[in-house]
Design an enzyme around this catalytic site. Structure first.
Site, PDB file in Angstrom:
ATOM      1  N   ASP A   1      22.354 -55.350  20.529  1.00 44.98           N
ATOM      2  CA  ASP A   1      21.540 -54.476  21.372  1.00 44.98           C
ATOM      3  C   ASP A   1      21.460 -54.942  22.815  1.00 44.98           C
ATOM      4  OD1 ASP A   1      21.051 -53.038  19.039  1.00 44.98           O
ATOM      5  OD2 ASP A   1      19.282 -54.239  18.564  1.00 44.98           O
TER       6      ASP A   1
ATOM      7  N   LYS B   1      25.958 -52.983  24.896  1.00 44.33           N
ATOM      8  CA  LYS B   1      27.430 -52.905  24.778  1.00 44.33           C
ATOM      9  C   LYS B   1      27.908 -51.457  24.932  1.00 44.33           C
ATOM     10  CE  LYS B   1      27.157 -54.814  20.666  1.00 44.33           C
ATOM     11  NZ  LYS B   1      25.739 -55.203  20.648  1.00 44.33           N
ATOM     12  N   GLY B   2      27.162 -50.532  24.279  1.00 46.35           N
ATOM     13  CA  GLY B   2      27.564 -49.125  24.309  1.00 46.35           C
ATOM     14  C   GLY B   2      27.665 -48.614  25.727  1.00 46.35           C
ATOM     15  N   LYS B   3      26.679 -48.957  26.534  1.00 45.29           N
ATOM     16  CA  LYS B   3      26.674 -48.487  27.913  1.00 45.29           C
ATOM     17  C   LYS B   3      27.901 -49.005  28.674  1.00 45.29           C
ATOM     18  CE  LYS B   3      24.858 -49.309  32.326  1.00 45.29           C
ATOM     19  NZ  LYS B   3      23.830 -49.225  33.329  1.00 45.29           N
TER      20      LYS B   3
ATOM     21  N   GLY C   1      24.229 -49.636  16.555  1.00 44.79           N
ATOM     22  CA  GLY C   1      23.550 -48.535  17.234  1.00 44.79           C
ATOM     23  C   GLY C   1      23.830 -48.711  18.712  1.00 44.79           C
ATOM     24  N   HIS C   2      24.791 -47.967  19.227  1.00 41.69           N
ATOM     25  CA  HIS C   2      25.210 -48.124  20.619  1.00 41.69           C
ATOM     26  C   HIS C   2      24.774 -46.904  21.421  1.00 41.69           C
ATOM     27  CE1 HIS C   2      28.611 -51.063  19.271  1.00 41.69           C
ATOM     28  NE2 HIS C   2      27.404 -51.493  18.994  1.00 41.69           N
TER      29      HIS C   2
ATOM     30  N   THR D   1      20.172 -53.620   7.860  1.00 39.12           N
ATOM     31  CA  THR D   1      19.978 -52.215   8.224  1.00 39.12           C
ATOM     32  C   THR D   1      20.016 -51.328   6.973  1.00 39.12           C
ATOM     33  OG1 THR D   1      22.343 -51.910   8.562  1.00 39.12           O
ATOM     34  CG2 THR D   1      21.059 -52.551  10.500  1.00 39.12           C
TER      35      THR D   1
ATOM     36  N   GLN E   1      27.360 -55.584  16.898  1.00 37.87           N
ATOM     37  CA  GLN E   1      26.567 -56.795  16.649  1.00 37.87           C
ATOM     38  C   GLN E   1      26.829 -57.845  17.738  1.00 37.87           C
ATOM     39  OE1 GLN E   1      28.395 -55.524  13.529  1.00 37.87           O
ATOM     40  NE2 GLN E   1      26.671 -54.132  13.672  1.00 37.87           N
TER      41      GLN E   1
ATOM     42  N   ALA F   1      17.996 -48.872  17.583  1.00 37.23           N
ATOM     43  CA  ALA F   1      18.685 -47.582  17.700  1.00 37.23           C
ATOM     44  C   ALA F   1      19.170 -47.102  16.328  1.00 37.23           C
ATOM     45  CB  ALA F   1      19.865 -47.712  18.659  1.00 37.23           C
TER      46      ALA F   1
ATOM     47  N   ILE G   1      18.182 -56.108  33.578  1.00 41.24           N
ATOM     48  CA  ILE G   1      17.487 -57.051  34.464  1.00 41.24           C
ATOM     49  C   ILE G   1      16.314 -56.345  35.141  1.00 41.24           C
ATOM     50  CG2 ILE G   1      18.956 -56.723  36.520  1.00 41.24           C
ATOM     51  CD1 ILE G   1      18.865 -59.942  36.586  1.00 41.24           C
ATOM     52  N   ASP G   2      16.349 -55.019  35.174  1.00 40.08           N
ATOM     53  CA  ASP G   2      15.234 -54.245  35.750  1.00 40.08           C
ATOM     54  C   ASP G   2      13.936 -54.472  34.976  1.00 40.08           C
ATOM     55  OD1 ASP G   2      17.018 -52.833  33.850  1.00 40.08           O
ATOM     56  OD2 ASP G   2      15.435 -51.308  33.832  1.00 40.08           O
TER      57      ASP G   2
HETATM   58  P1  GDP Z   1      24.115 -52.040  22.045  1.00 40.21           P
HETATM   59  O1  GDP Z   1      23.873 -52.060  20.591  1.00 40.21           O
HETATM   60  O2  GDP Z   1      24.552 -53.381  22.571  1.00 40.21           O
HETATM   61  O3  GDP Z   1      25.060 -50.953  22.483  1.00 40.21           O
HETATM   62  O4  GDP Z   1      22.730 -51.742  22.752  1.00 40.21           O
HETATM   63  P2  GDP Z   1      21.643 -50.619  22.314  1.00 40.21           P
HETATM   64  O5  GDP Z   1      22.154 -49.305  22.751  1.00 40.21           O
HETATM   65  O6  GDP Z   1      21.272 -50.794  20.900  1.00 40.21           O
HETATM   66  O7  GDP Z   1      20.394 -51.081  23.131  1.00 40.21           O
HETATM   67  C1  GDP Z   1      20.404 -51.182  24.537  1.00 40.21           C
HETATM   68  C2  GDP Z   1      19.320 -50.238  25.099  1.00 40.21           C
HETATM   69  O8  GDP Z   1      19.088 -50.548  26.454  1.00 40.21           O
HETATM   70  C3  GDP Z   1      19.728 -48.780  25.069  1.00 40.21           C
HETATM   71  O9  GDP Z   1      18.582 -47.994  24.877  1.00 40.21           O
HETATM   72  C4  GDP Z   1      20.292 -48.553  26.479  1.00 40.21           C
HETATM   73  O10 GDP Z   1      20.193 -47.201  26.896  1.00 40.21           O
HETATM   74  C5  GDP Z   1      19.395 -49.424  27.286  1.00 40.21           C
HETATM   75  N1  GDP Z   1      20.008 -50.018  28.489  1.00 40.21           N
HETATM   76  C6  GDP Z   1      21.266 -50.444  28.689  1.00 40.21           C
HETATM   77  N2  GDP Z   1      21.401 -51.020  29.907  1.00 40.21           N
HETATM   78  C7  GDP Z   1      20.183 -50.937  30.489  1.00 40.21           C
HETATM   79  C8  GDP Z   1      19.675 -51.393  31.755  1.00 40.21           C
HETATM   80  O11 GDP Z   1      20.349 -51.995  32.561  1.00 40.21           O
HETATM   81  N3  GDP Z   1      18.347 -51.145  31.994  1.00 40.21           N
HETATM   82  C9  GDP Z   1      17.538 -50.502  31.097  1.00 40.21           C
HETATM   83  N4  GDP Z   1      16.271 -50.324  31.408  1.00 40.21           N
HETATM   84  N5  GDP Z   1      17.998 -50.080  29.911  1.00 40.21           N
HETATM   85  C10 GDP Z   1      19.296 -50.299  29.605  1.00 40.21           C
HETATM   86  P1  IMO Z   2      24.513 -53.432  17.588  1.00 41.50           P
HETATM   87  O1  IMO Z   2      26.001 -53.191  17.505  1.00 41.50           O
HETATM   88  C1  IMO Z   2      21.063 -55.707  16.250  1.00 41.50           C
HETATM   89  C2  IMO Z   2      21.154 -57.196  12.133  1.00 41.50           C
HETATM   90  C3  IMO Z   2      20.182 -56.609  11.138  1.00 41.50           C
HETATM   91  C4  IMO Z   2      19.966 -57.816  10.246  1.00 41.50           C
HETATM   92  C5  IMO Z   2      21.353 -58.442  10.179  1.00 41.50           C
HETATM   93  C6  IMO Z   2      22.165 -58.035   8.951  1.00 41.50           C
HETATM   94  O2  IMO Z   2      23.720 -52.220  17.845  1.00 41.50           O
HETATM   95  O3  IMO Z   2      24.238 -54.551  18.542  1.00 41.50           O
HETATM   96  P2  IMO Z   2      23.431 -55.801   8.258  1.00 41.50           P
HETATM   97  O4  IMO Z   2      22.931 -54.426   8.058  1.00 41.50           O
HETATM   98  O5  IMO Z   2      24.509 -55.933   9.283  1.00 41.50           O
HETATM   99  O6  IMO Z   2      23.815 -56.485   6.969  1.00 41.50           O
HETATM  100  O7  IMO Z   2      22.141 -56.618   8.799  1.00 41.50           O
HETATM  101  O8  IMO Z   2      22.025 -58.026  11.351  1.00 41.50           O
HETATM  102  N1  IMO Z   2      22.012 -56.206  12.832  1.00 41.50           N
HETATM  103  C7  IMO Z   2      21.860 -55.869  14.110  1.00 41.50           C
HETATM  104  N2  IMO Z   2      20.923 -56.217  15.012  1.00 41.50           N
HETATM  105  N3  IMO Z   2      22.078 -54.907  16.616  1.00 41.50           N
HETATM  106  C8  IMO Z   2      23.040 -54.564  15.739  1.00 41.50           C
HETATM  107  O9  IMO Z   2      24.129 -53.868  16.095  1.00 41.50           O
HETATM  108  C9  IMO Z   2      22.936 -55.015  14.406  1.00 41.50           C
HETATM  109  N4  IMO Z   2      23.672 -54.845  13.292  1.00 41.50           N
HETATM  110  C10 IMO Z   2      23.113 -55.587  12.339  1.00 41.50           C
HETATM  111  O10 IMO Z   2      18.997 -56.194  11.771  1.00 41.50           O
HETATM  112  O11 IMO Z   2      19.121 -58.744  10.868  1.00 41.50           O
HETATM  113 MG    MG Z   3      22.368 -51.534  19.243  1.00 47.89          MG
END
Ligand code: GDP
Ligand code: IMO
Ligand code: MG
Length: 430
Positions: A13, A16-18, A40-41, A129, A224, A299, A332-333
């Site tokens: 989280d 990465k998706g962004k 969840g990206h 998850t 992850q 997400a 960082i915001d």
């Molecule tokens: P991922 O799993 O690595 O793709 O990340 P997630 O999407 O699960 O979580 C990142 C969250 O932070 C999402 O809701 C993005 O929209 C949000 N996000 C990404 N970059 C920024 C940023 O620079 N500032 C803020 N405020 N939110 C961000």
């Molecule tokens: P993204 O790609 C954050 C965590 C789960 C749990 C552990 C094992 O969005 O960064 P699993 O279902 O994979 O067997 O769960 O890993 N986990 C994540 N935490 N971001 C994820 O993906 C995750 N995918 C799995 O919460 O602790």
């Molecule tokens: Mg995520």
């Protein structure tokens, strides 16, 4: 030839998706190489939010081929749901290909994951998850998995399922007291989607390598992160795959020298979902405030994410294991407004010694106290800032401190969730 990888440096989280969406605009191909729909990206384009679980975030570039690689575990029902969701928003989905070697995440994997979590002592729960990821990889390594290519011949799929299902049903009923699956019913469900799936199957390794050999830009999208890695994370509180650059090589079937740029995504603070040690965790009002400001809710599962200060030994471990060439610092915001910001530079163990690497033994990590360096904060809202020079001096110093500690250049700083909210310090796509 240019191979790019984007990987998480913390507990997932990081954003990465962004970043994948942003770089995806310059890519010819985007490849997921591990994990499944546990990811969840989030991608935000002009205020519209799209969350991708199984599909690569590069999907939003209609000109890039999207590959779900051999190392991914694929729940086909989730795949179709996600494709339908995108179609509803008028995004094309005809450029998605699935590796014929990818393992099928079966409905019984989901049930076993749920049952395993429910029947464990609370202290032993991983907080998965519940999408069946661990049980599916288990079967893969036990060599009783079903692969996408097994669907090519209906009789092969049926025969394999006939052999495997009784084992899985015994596990469900005898070990966990759950409901077994009916063979005919399960087989029918797959026969109903087979015709739709088959045209999407490809020899992914062949087409990825062909693209690289033809000089195309290929991006490998990690799900992850390093601290959830099966080898280097806080085992057993990890996922069941290798979300690293090394995992990209084995999970996509490419050679090490094909990865030219390896970008680690680091959130400016730390979050974790699920159980496991977290040295810099803020279990207090300050943490609650940071969770709200950062909208730190999962997400995939909607669970509140645990939050804490930036843990640099964690990020540096990711630098080493992945061979990161660049870092992207996100969110960082969210750190605006503090007088001082603590950043963890080491761990003081129970015996008083201080280390600056992540120890294997969970007890050491659980008992460790963070050693903090206090960095000066900044008050300005920076979410609209467009250039490095316009960031407050202390914010820039925060970024420079990360660079120095990690011996890796920060090439991008992200200040808001939108595609446009990224400040580029060094060119990422050559
Ligand atoms: P991922 O799993 O690595 O793709 O990340 P997630 O999407 O699960 O979580 C990142 C969250 O932070 C999402 O809701 C993005 O929209 C949000 N996000 C990404 N970059 C920024 C940023 O620079 N500032 C803020 N405020 N939110 C961000
Ligand atoms: P993204 O790609 C954050 C965590 C789960 C749990 C552990 C094992 O969005 O960064 P699993 O279902 O994979 O067997 O769960 O890993 N986990 C994540 N935490 N971001 C994820 O993906 C995750 N995918 C799995 O919460 O602790
Ligand atoms: Mg995520």
């Amino acid at each position: 030839m240019a191979g790019y990888a984007v990987v998480g440096t913390q507990w997932g989280d990081e954003g990465k998706g962004k970043i994948v969406d942003l770089l995806g605009m310059d890519m010819d191909m985007v490849v997921r190489f591990q994990g499944g729909n546990n990811a969840g990206h989030t991608v935000v384009i002009n205020g519209n939010k799209i969350v991708l679980h199984l599909l690569p975030s590069g999907i939003l570039n209609p000109n890039a081929d999207c590959i779900i690689g051999p190392g991914v575990v694929v729940n086909p029902f989730v795949l179709f749901q996600e494709m339908e969701e995108l179609s509803k928003h008028d995004y094309p989905v005809n450029h998605i290909h699935i590796a014929d070697r990818a393992h099928i995440l079966m409905p019984y994997h989901v049930r076993i994951d749920e049952l395993q979590e429910a029947t464990k002592d609370p202290g032993m729960r991983i907080g998965t998850t519940k999408n069946g990821i661990g049980p599916c990889y288990c079967d893969k390594y036990s060599r009783i998995g079903l692969r996408m290519c097994d669907l090519k011949y209906a009789d092969i799929f049926a025969a394999k399922l006939k052999e495997i299902l009784p084992m899985k049903n015994r596990e469900i009923v005898d070990l966990y007291g759950g409901e077994p699956f009916d063979y005919d019913d399960l087989l029918n469900r797959f026969m109903n989607i087979r015709e739709r799936l088959l045209p999407m199957l490809v020899d992914a390794t062949d087409i990825i390598n062909n693209a690289l050999d033809a000089g195309k830009n290929v991006l490998f999208e990690g799900a992850q992160a390093n601290m959830l890695d099966i080898n280097y994370g806080t085992y057993p509180y990890v996922t069941s795959s290798s979300p690293t650059a090394g995992g990209a090589l084995t999970g996509a079937g490419v050679a090490p020298q094909k990865l030219n740029t390896i970008i680690g995504i680091a959130k400016a603070y730390s979050t974790r979902v699920g159980e496991g040690p977290f040295v810099t965790e803020l279990n207090n009002e300050m943490g609650e405030d940071m969770r709200k400001r950062g909208a730190e809710y999962g997400a995939t599962t909607g669970r509140p994410r645990r939050v804490g200060w930036l843990d640099l030994p964690v990020v540096r471990q990711a630098v080493r294991i992945n061979g990161l060439t660049d870092l992207a610092v996100t969110k960082i915001d969210i750190l605006s407004g503090y007088d001082e910001i603590p950043v963890c530079t080491g761990y003081q163990l129970k015996d008083g010694s201080v280390i600056d690497y992540v120890p294997a033994c969970l007890r050491d990590l659980e008992e460790a106290k963070p050693v903090y360096r206090m960095l000066a904060g900044w008050k300005e809202d920076i979410s609209g800032v467009k250039s490095w020079e316009d960031l407050p001096e202390n914010c820039r110093a925060y970024v420079r401190f990360i660079e120095e500690y990690c011996h890796t250049q920060v090439s991008l700083v992200s200040v808001n969730p939108d595609r446009s909210g990224s400040i580029l310090l060094h060119k990422l796509v050559k």
